[in-house]
Design a protein around this motif. Sequence first.
Motif, PDB file in Angstrom:
ATOM      1  N   THR A 131       0.793  -1.236   0.000  1.00 18.20           N
ATOM      2  CA  THR A 131       0.000   0.000   0.000  1.00 18.20           C
ATOM      3  C   THR A 131       0.827   1.290   0.000  1.00 18.20           C
ATOM      4  O   THR A 131       0.368   2.299   0.555  1.00 18.20           O
ATOM      5  N   PRO A 132       1.985   1.353  -0.634  1.00 18.42           N
ATOM      6  CA  PRO A 132       2.794   2.575  -0.533  1.00 18.42           C
ATOM      7  C   PRO A 132       2.093   3.809  -1.116  1.00 18.42           C
ATOM      8  O   PRO A 132       2.234   4.913  -0.584  1.00 18.42           O
ATOM      9  N   ALA A 133       1.348   3.634  -2.201  1.00 15.63           N
ATOM     10  CA  ALA A 133       0.704   4.791  -2.831  1.00 15.63           C
ATOM     11  C   ALA A 133      -0.415   5.358  -1.965  1.00 15.63           C
ATOM     12  O   ALA A 133      -0.743   6.545  -2.048  1.00 15.63           O
ATOM     13  N   LEU A 134      -1.028   4.519  -1.123  1.00 15.21           N
ATOM     14  CA  LEU A 134      -2.149   4.950  -0.297  1.00 15.21           C
ATOM     15  C   LEU A 134      -1.703   5.598   1.015  1.00 15.21           C
ATOM     16  O   LEU A 134      -2.481   6.312   1.654  1.00 15.21           O
ATOM     17  N   ARG A 140      -3.074  10.210   7.444  1.00 14.45           N
ATOM     18  CA  ARG A 140      -3.659  11.420   8.032  1.00 14.45           C
ATOM     19  C   ARG A 140      -4.733  11.080   9.056  1.00 14.45           C
ATOM     20  O   ARG A 140      -5.076  11.908   9.895  1.00 14.45           O
ATOM     21  N   SER A 141      -5.270   9.867   8.969  1.00 14.50           N
ATOM     22  CA  SER A 141      -6.358   9.459   9.843  1.00 14.50           C
ATOM     23  C   SER A 141      -5.809   8.814  11.120  1.00 14.50           C
ATOM     24  O   SER A 141      -5.078   7.833  11.059  1.00 14.50           O
ATOM     25  N   ARG A 146      -3.760   4.036  14.141  1.00 20.35           N
ATOM     26  CA  ARG A 146      -3.945   3.104  15.261  1.00 20.35           C
ATOM     27  C   ARG A 146      -4.067   1.670  14.752  1.00 20.35           C
ATOM     28  O   ARG A 146      -3.451   0.745  15.306  1.00 20.35           O
ATOM     29  N   LEU A 147      -4.837   1.474  13.692  1.00 22.48           N
ATOM     30  CA  LEU A 147      -5.018   0.133  13.138  1.00 22.48           C
ATOM     31  C   LEU A 147      -3.725  -0.389  12.499  1.00 22.48           C
ATOM     32  O   LEU A 147      -3.364  -1.559  12.661  1.00 22.48           O
ATOM     33  N   ALA A 148      -3.030   0.472  11.778  1.00 24.41           N
ATOM     34  CA  ALA A 148      -1.817   0.045  11.084  1.00 24.41           C
ATOM     35  C   ALA A 148      -0.734  -0.399  12.057  1.00 24.41           C
ATOM     36  O   ALA A 148       0.066  -1.285  11.745  1.00 24.41           O
ATOM     37  N   LEU A 149      -0.730   0.207  13.241  1.00 20.81           N
ATOM     38  CA  LEU A 149       0.322  -0.069  14.221  1.00 20.81           C
ATOM     39  C   LEU A 149      -0.169  -0.929  15.383  1.00 20.81           C
ATOM     40  O   LEU A 149       0.537  -1.068  16.387  1.00 20.81           O
ATOM     41  N   ARG A 150      -1.335  -1.540  15.242  1.00 17.02           N
ATOM     42  CA  ARG A 150      -1.970  -2.204  16.380  1.00 17.02           C
ATOM     43  C   ARG A 150      -1.155  -3.351  16.963  1.00 17.02           C
ATOM     44  O   ARG A 150      -1.298  -3.679  18.149  1.00 17.02           O
ATOM     45  N   LEU A 159       1.575   8.895  17.064  1.00 11.54           N
ATOM     46  CA  LEU A 159       2.487   9.364  16.028  1.00 11.54           C
ATOM     47  C   LEU A 159       1.760  10.356  15.135  1.00 11.54           C
ATOM     48  O   LEU A 159       0.588  10.172  14.800  1.00 11.54           O
ATOM     49  N   SER A 160       2.458  11.391  14.745  1.00 11.61           N
ATOM     50  CA  SER A 160       1.885  12.326  13.783  1.00 11.61           C
ATOM     51  C   SER A 160       1.791  11.645  12.418  1.00 11.61           C
ATOM     52  O   SER A 160       2.458  10.627  12.180  1.00 11.61           O
TER      53      SER A 160
END
Length: 258
Positions: A131-134, A140-141, A146-150, A159-160
């Motif tokens: 998912t690099p392009a996304l 920004r969300s 939170r989900l990506a790093l869960r 994290l900003s």
Amino acid sequence: MNPDRPPLVLLHGITMSARAWQDVTPLLAAHHSVVALTALGHRGGPPAVRRPATVGDLVDDAERVLDDLGLERVHLAGNSLGGWMAVELARRGRADSVCALSPAGFWDAGAAGQTSGVKKLRRMIALTRLTPALQPLAMRSPIVRRLALRDIAVRGERLSPAQALEAARDLLGCTVADDLLGNHEEIAPLDPLPCPITLAWSALDAILPVDVNGRIARERIPQARFEILPGVAHVPMIDNPALVAETILTSTGALPRR
């Protein structure tokens, strides 16, 4: 390097870089001359020449950096892979103290204590690679962060967007992740201690659970000081930088023990 402040070297986890410590370093600087290293084969670090790369190769490179800086012995703090590296550097006589935060390597190689965490890390790596392009928009969300790093943080949204995007780029730029996740190295017993060692385990660690990997760590380094860090997951620098800084400074002797 300030001669009035003893050197403290920080070592990050797999797929990360020295940027993993950016919220912690300012909290340490009043007490130590802080050097955050980026490991061999990781984004911003030297390339790995020998493949597949091993943890021993990363430790060799970190030791060369210490030599280049003219640092014989230093205080060391590391998370996950970095904690493993810190223990091995101490074994080589390069540490005045070690603070290992949920260190990797405390498992019976190939057993469930290793493979369950590796599966979660491989899933996170695969998703990031797909998912690099996304990512610039998605990060920004707060919910996406939170989900990506869960698997590695309780509060990934701390994290900003820019920090989360840099973390994803670090992961994509790591060339040795598959090497390290596919090997069967482990930390050998260490007794007696070559220096004071603190094993600080994240209470909510889903990669290396305290009741499995923490137990093995206590068996292999029985003289180490062991503590559990409340409310944080595998990469506690994300969830609570102040707690991490306090834990490190206590291990170096810069702060009194609680």
